[in-house]
Design an enzyme around this catalytic site. Structure first.
Site, PDB file in Angstrom:
ATOM      1  CG  HIS A 279      -1.920   1.003   1.364  1.00  0.00           C
ATOM      2  ND1 HIS A 279      -1.656   2.314   1.704  1.00  0.00           N
ATOM      3  CD2 HIS A 279      -3.280   0.942   1.201  1.00  0.00           C
ATOM      4  CE1 HIS A 279      -2.786   3.008   1.738  1.00  0.00           C
ATOM      5  NE2 HIS A 279      -3.789   2.197   1.431  1.00  0.00           N
ATOM      6  CG  ASP A 356       0.431  -2.606   6.407  1.00  0.00           C
ATOM      7  OD1 ASP A 356      -0.541  -2.684   7.180  1.00  0.00           O
ATOM      8  OD2 ASP A 356       0.395  -1.966   5.329  1.00  0.00           O
ATOM      9  CD  GLN A 359      -6.872  -4.435   3.885  1.00  0.00           C
ATOM     10  OE1 GLN A 359      -7.826  -5.201   3.919  1.00  0.00           O
ATOM     11  NE2 GLN A 359      -7.019  -3.117   3.849  1.00  0.00           N
ATOM     12  CE  LYS A 382      -7.892  -0.181   6.240  1.00  0.00           C
ATOM     13  NZ  LYS A 382      -8.311   0.036   4.855  1.00  0.00           N
ATOM     14  CB  CYS A 520      -3.905   3.583  -1.530  1.00  0.00           C
ATOM     15  SG  CYS A 520      -4.990   5.005  -1.354  1.00  0.00           S
TER      16      CYS A 520
END
Length: 560
Positions: A279, A356, A359, A382, A520
């Site tokens: 991202h 990260d 997600q 999220k 993104c």
């Protein structure tokens, strides 16, 4: 799921006793005043036939312990002995449904500033209720708010998506006269009523700044804020709550590491390794850092399915590699990366690793100790929590060796005009007044997810993903982008002859919300020769019927 009430909406992941006209109501939200029997909202994973045992357990535990010297108006969260050590079950439940052990909910107040409050909870009579009846229990504090007990809960083996959907009020919305189908979960998730109620309760009963006052509301607010930090610690299996820093979201967490540890550590010639899946939030801060320090970016390629090429990654690693930053799950393709392998290989050459988890956090179980990452970041919105709140996990010794990024109040021990002494982590990275209420809401969201169980969620979503993949494959001219063997519930596609924005608008007319654009993540889409895709992304409250509606809408679009 059958119940003995007219409502099955989950109002809070914990069981919440409340004082309401002298009655003990089970499972009412903290903001509820007087609740009638027929309006009690039940947790869909709670079995009504345990109500009798719940009432008896609360009464017996309150009687058994002398709470006169309690430091606040309730049970202290550090009194682990108030939590039953063995599962509580009802004989009526045997042979009917799986029994669910539970922990007695714990009230606010380890109070940080008020050393001694002499409020005494009166002795309670040993009243036994029949299932479905209320118990007359005087003296329960109306502000009795659950705190996470830290005990594991055995979950039932079933998963009822239709019951779960009742917890999300926005799923009852209609868009263009059609029922809302929310397939934009990779952008943001919807919020259960439990989270909404918790925010209302905070602003109604607890609102204050934290850590810096001697009044009761400050104590309530501080307790709620720090309880949320402990909930996050448990959710990630961090070794200490000191490793949990509240930030605005994933983007701010990555920037914090880049602007603090990165500027403090990296030099000209050092290398930062990213992957093609990233991202923009996990690209741009490192580009800026490289430009400022003279470091270089190296990029790990992916194959035609969107899977990281591990052999290529290994060849990029060397003694100059100081940082590896990568996504646990690709937001554009849904690829689940082999995180443990990537982290271990990075550590062999002495590099630090930032993972990260924006997600992954709502789809698969996370254990930062098992993964071994140095930092882990995610956003609350999220994972069914509020917007504007997120978490940076960092290993405690690493955090304390890092110079703070932002400075001001709250993060200091002592200030003179000659020098400043900083707090230890996590406070050294939480300058000023933080997003207190939404941190508390995030704690409730994580409790909600844990009550369902991430393994249960992952299994259901995998089944739904396979169903949706098969359905989309029947549409002529539709090309799926990202077909890795190991995927989260994200589908990215283009449809021959149709602009992605046009598809998004056409689906919106049918009440179906998808993301249409570059997500993104322009580098990975350009790897596949594209500038944009349509991206339906699924969550555990989505259904196969909704997938069928998506496929049918795309088929109609082709015939218009």
């Amino acid at each position: 799921m059958s119940t003995n009430t007219t409502s099955t909406t989950m109002t809070n992941p914990e069981l919440i006793p409340e004082k309401a006209g002298g009655n003990l109501t089970a499972l009412s939200p903290p903001t509820t005043a007087l609740t009638e029997v027929e309006n009690i909202s039940l947790n869909p994973l709670f079995q009504p036939d345990l109500l009798e045992h719940l009432a008896q357990t609360i009464i017996q535990e309150l009687q058994r312990h002398d709470l006169g010297a309690s430091r606040a108006k309730g049970l202290s969260p550090d009194r682990d002995d108030l939590v039953p050590s063995t599962p509580a079950t009802s004989p009526a439940a045997v042979g009917e449904r799986p029994t669910v052990p539970f922990a007695v909910p714990l009230a606010t107040p380890s109070f940080y500033f008020i050393e001694e409050l002499e409020t005494k909870i009166p002795d309670l009579p040993a009243v036994v209720a029949k299932p479905g009846q209320l118990v007359q229990v005087p003296g329960i504090d109306p502000l009795f708010v659950p705190q996470a007990s830290g005990r594991s809960v055995q979950r039932p083996s079933f998963f009822d998506v239709h019951t779960i959907r009742q917890d999300f009020p926005i799923l009852q919305e209609r868009v263009n006269g059609k029922p809302l189908i929310w397939f934009d979960n990779a952008a943001t998730t919807q919020k259960p009523q439990a989270v909404i109620d918790r925010l209302v309760h905070f602003y109604s009963h607890e609102n204050s700044n934290v850590h810096r006052a001697a009044h009761e509301l400050a104590a309530r607010s501080t307790d709620a804020y720090e309880a949320a930090r402990e909930t996050v610690r448990r959710f990630l299996n961090a070794s200490s709550a000191n490793e949990i820093i509240f930030v605005r979201g994933t983007t701010e967490g990555i920037n914090l590491v880049a602007k603090s540890w990165g500027q403090q550590t990296l030099q000209a010639g050092d290398e930062i390794v990213l992957t093609h899946l990233e991202h923009h939030a996990n690209i741009v801060p490192w580009q800026q850092l490289a430009a400022q320090t003279g470091a270089k970016l190296r990029v790990v390629p992916v194959d035609d399915h969107g899977q990281i090429l591990l052999a290529e990654y290994q060849q990029l690693l060397n003694s100059r590699t100081k940082l590896v930053a990568f996504s646990h799950v690709s937001n554009a393709l849904g690829t689940i990366t082999p995180a443990k392998q990537i982290i271990d290989l990075a550590h062999r050459v002495g590099a630090k690793v930032l993972l990260d988890g924006a997600q992954s956090v709502s789809h698969i179980p996370i254990d930062v100790q098992q993964l071994g990452c140095d930092w882990f970041v995610f956003s609350g919105h999220k994972v069914f929590g509020p917007t504007g709140i997120g978490v940076l996990y960092g290993q405690e010794d690493l955090l304390n060796a890092t110079v703070p990024w932002q400075s001001g109040g709250n993060m200091i021990v002592d200030v003179t005009f000659e020098r400043t002494v900083y707090q230890a982590a996590p406070t050294r990275f939480e300058a000023g007044t933080g997003n207190i209420a939404d941190a508390v809401g995030l704690g409730t969201a994580l409790d909600y997810v844990q009550q369902i169980g991430l393994t249960t969620i992952a299994n259901y979503e995998h089944e739904l993903l396979e169903y949706a993949t098969a359905g989309l494959a029947t549409i002529p001219g539709l090309r799926l982008i990202g077909t890795a063997a190991d995927k989260a519930a994200v589908l990215s596609f283009v449809l021959e002859g149709f602009d992605v924005e046009f598809i998004g608008q056409a689906l919106n007319r049918e009440g179906i919300a998808v993301r249409a654009g570059h997500h993104c993540a322009q580098p990975i889409l350009r790897r596949f020769g594209l500038e944009a895709t349509v991206r339906p992304s699924l969550a555990f409250y989505n259904t196969k019927a909704e997938v069928d509606a998506l496929v049918a809408a795309l088929e109609r679009l082709q015939h218009e």
